[in-house]
Design a protein around this motif. Sequence first.
Motif, PDB file in Angstrom:
ATOM      1  N   LEU A   1     -17.683  38.360  -9.048  1.00  0.00           N
ATOM      2  CA  LEU A   1     -17.256  36.844  -9.498  1.00  0.00           C
ATOM      3  C   LEU A   1     -16.143  36.888 -10.209  1.00  0.00           C
ATOM      4  O   LEU A   1     -15.289  35.913 -10.096  1.00  0.00           O
ATOM      5  CB  LEU A   1     -18.403  36.225 -10.297  1.00  0.00           C
ATOM      6  N   PHE A   2     -15.919  37.992 -11.047  1.00  0.00           N
ATOM      7  CA  PHE A   2     -14.538  38.134 -11.645  1.00  0.00           C
ATOM      8  C   PHE A   2     -13.324  38.286 -10.677  1.00  0.00           C
ATOM      9  O   PHE A   2     -12.205  37.561 -10.913  1.00  0.00           O
ATOM     10  CB  PHE A   2     -14.567  39.303 -12.627  1.00  0.00           C
ATOM     11  N   ALA A   3     -13.538  39.044  -9.719  1.00  0.00           N
ATOM     12  CA  ALA A   3     -12.489  38.925  -8.542  1.00  0.00           C
ATOM     13  C   ALA A   3     -12.196  37.698  -7.967  1.00  0.00           C
ATOM     14  O   ALA A   3     -11.049  37.460  -7.870  1.00  0.00           O
ATOM     15  CB  ALA A   3     -12.926  40.099  -7.495  1.00  0.00           C
TER      16      ALA A   3
ATOM     17  N   SER B   1      -8.646  33.266  -7.054  1.00  0.00           N
ATOM     18  CA  SER B   1      -8.312  31.677  -7.119  1.00  0.00           C
ATOM     19  C   SER B   1      -7.318  31.393  -8.192  1.00  0.00           C
ATOM     20  O   SER B   1      -6.461  30.231  -7.746  1.00  0.00           O
ATOM     21  CB  SER B   1      -9.878  31.094  -7.772  1.00  0.00           C
ATOM     22  N   PHE B   2      -7.171  31.991  -9.111  1.00  0.00           N
ATOM     23  CA  PHE B   2      -5.774  31.642 -10.036  1.00  0.00           C
ATOM     24  C   PHE B   2      -4.465  32.402  -9.747  1.00  0.00           C
ATOM     25  O   PHE B   2      -3.398  32.163 -10.289  1.00  0.00           O
ATOM     26  CB  PHE B   2      -6.131  32.073 -11.642  1.00  0.00           C
ATOM     27  N   SER B   3      -4.777  33.377  -8.887  1.00  0.00           N
ATOM     28  CA  SER B   3      -3.642  34.238  -8.565  1.00  0.00           C
ATOM     29  C   SER B   3      -2.675  33.538  -7.566  1.00  0.00           C
ATOM     30  O   SER B   3      -3.001  32.690  -6.605  1.00  0.00           O
ATOM     31  CB  SER B   3      -3.959  35.576  -7.685  1.00  0.00           C
TER      32      SER B   3
ATOM     33  N   LYS C   1       2.845  35.621  -0.764  1.00  0.00           N
ATOM     34  CA  LYS C   1       2.407  34.515  -1.715  1.00  0.00           C
ATOM     35  C   LYS C   1       1.837  33.407  -0.947  1.00  0.00           C
ATOM     36  O   LYS C   1       2.146  33.028   0.303  1.00  0.00           O
ATOM     37  CB  LYS C   1       3.810  33.738  -2.218  1.00  0.00           C
ATOM     38  N   LYS C   2       1.089  32.665  -1.787  1.00  0.00           N
ATOM     39  CA  LYS C   2      -0.045  31.587  -1.058  1.00  0.00           C
ATOM     40  C   LYS C   2       0.966  30.513  -0.602  1.00  0.00           C
ATOM     41  O   LYS C   2       0.628  29.771   0.408  1.00  0.00           O
ATOM     42  CB  LYS C   2      -0.946  31.039  -2.029  1.00  0.00           C
TER      43      LYS C   2
END
Length: 529
Positions: A37-39, A44-46, A153-154
């Motif tokens: 869950l932490f990953a 999601s914020f990366s 990069k996204k």
Amino acid sequence: MKELWTSLASLMGVYAFCQTLLQTILPPELRFAFLKLFARLFNSFSSHCYYDITEIDGVNTNELYNAAQLYLSSSAASISTPSSSSPDTRRLSLTRALNSSAVTFGLSNNDRLVDVFKGVRVHWEHVVTPRQTQSFSWRPMPEEKRGFTLKIKKQDKPPLILDAYLDHIMERANEIRRKNQDRFLYTNSRGGSLDSRGHPWESVPFKHPSTFDTLAMDPAKKEEIKADLTDFANGQSFYQNTGRAWKRGYLLYGPPGTGKSSMIAAMANFLCYDIYDLELTEVHNNSDLRKLLMKTSSKSIIVIEDIDCSINLTNRKKSSNSPARNHHEGLSASAAMAAVAAGDQEGGNSITLSGLLNFTDGLWSCCGSERIFVFTTNHIEKLDPALLRSGRMDMHVFMSYCSFPALKILLKNYLGFEEGDLSEEVLGGLEGVVEEAQMTPADISEVLIKNRRDKRKAVDELLEDLKRRAERRRESGGGVMRERGLEEVVVEDEEQEKRALESPKLGGGDDLVQESCGKGEKDDNGKPN
């Protein structure tokens, strides 16, 4: 200061107590779920997407890892110069294989490299971690766990470029692998015998140094041939879309000693292809010829040198009153069969023109891909027109006597003369007689090699030799060639080639051709042409 250390020790004790309590209360499955869950929250914020390429996929070696390693080695070599070094690459590993002069660059353990593909910056990291020891394993595993982490990069939309980027890596790796691997020169075994592995071809390492840069030929013609070879090597999709077999034929023709064999070696070095030197006199029949073709590899050049001298490939439109035919017609059926059988035993093979045509352009010619057929001859007018048409011999290359541009290449190769090293008077003298003298590159090379320790003496002797030969030709009535120039000579040869394509060859003159084939002929490297 003492109170600070006391507080730090207390915090460490509380952390150890909490960690022990969590491990006791929370089962491993729940801890794994929390880490997962932490990953997800981190990803999601990366602002980047991460892709892992491991060295071993289960029990098999990951081919993508090997391809990425080769690809990054070329990228690392390109950024190893101070003018183009990447700030993200701090250290490179250097390796050199045994008996090799090439130094290979690579990423060090846990180091990074930045690559650019279609304007998108791609971050690579070579991750190396110790592997956990296993009590039992069916397959020994390396002590270290290796892999690459790919970061994009996204905002660059990785799913849209990832497939194209990985295909680019595989293609580039295959190209590097082909250039680094040893190339071989094959010849068919004597009498069609097989080697210890059951192959009909025997091979030796191919180390011929000829390249298009050292080839004594008109530069414009060389660029045309190089462009045609490049289009062929990169034309897989083109040949598939047009429904054609991925092959191409080249006919090299011209006087002896004009560099036909050197041209073949330059083609092989330019494309990094193997060479199959087919000796037709050692092939018994058409069936054996097809078997030899099936045992050739892709990315290869199949060569038949002096095809007009190899075997008696007579024209299909023979005259009906030939002596051999009249002789057989006068015999009974059994006697005629016995005569034919005796002829086959004496000749040692029964390859027909039809079998050779099917070999180059029939259904069997497409058994494989990316093959080049090269035929050489000194007498193009003696070849059957069916062998010369497009689809079999697609490109006809006339290897002429040494021209002035080719002469300047030889002076650079053998004596090191660059543009401007020789005076205009000397260059003018050479240019004025080289076309009329009609010396082959092999003859000129021999003069330069003999006097290469004294460059001025070599040029003076070459000029005298050219003048002497030009004068000899002028006295024997060859001065007309000087008036027309080399270009008109080439046009005449092209017209002669067209006549060979349009009309069947005559039955006479074969004895003269066979006699000329037995002479010692050399190319511009001093080897038999």
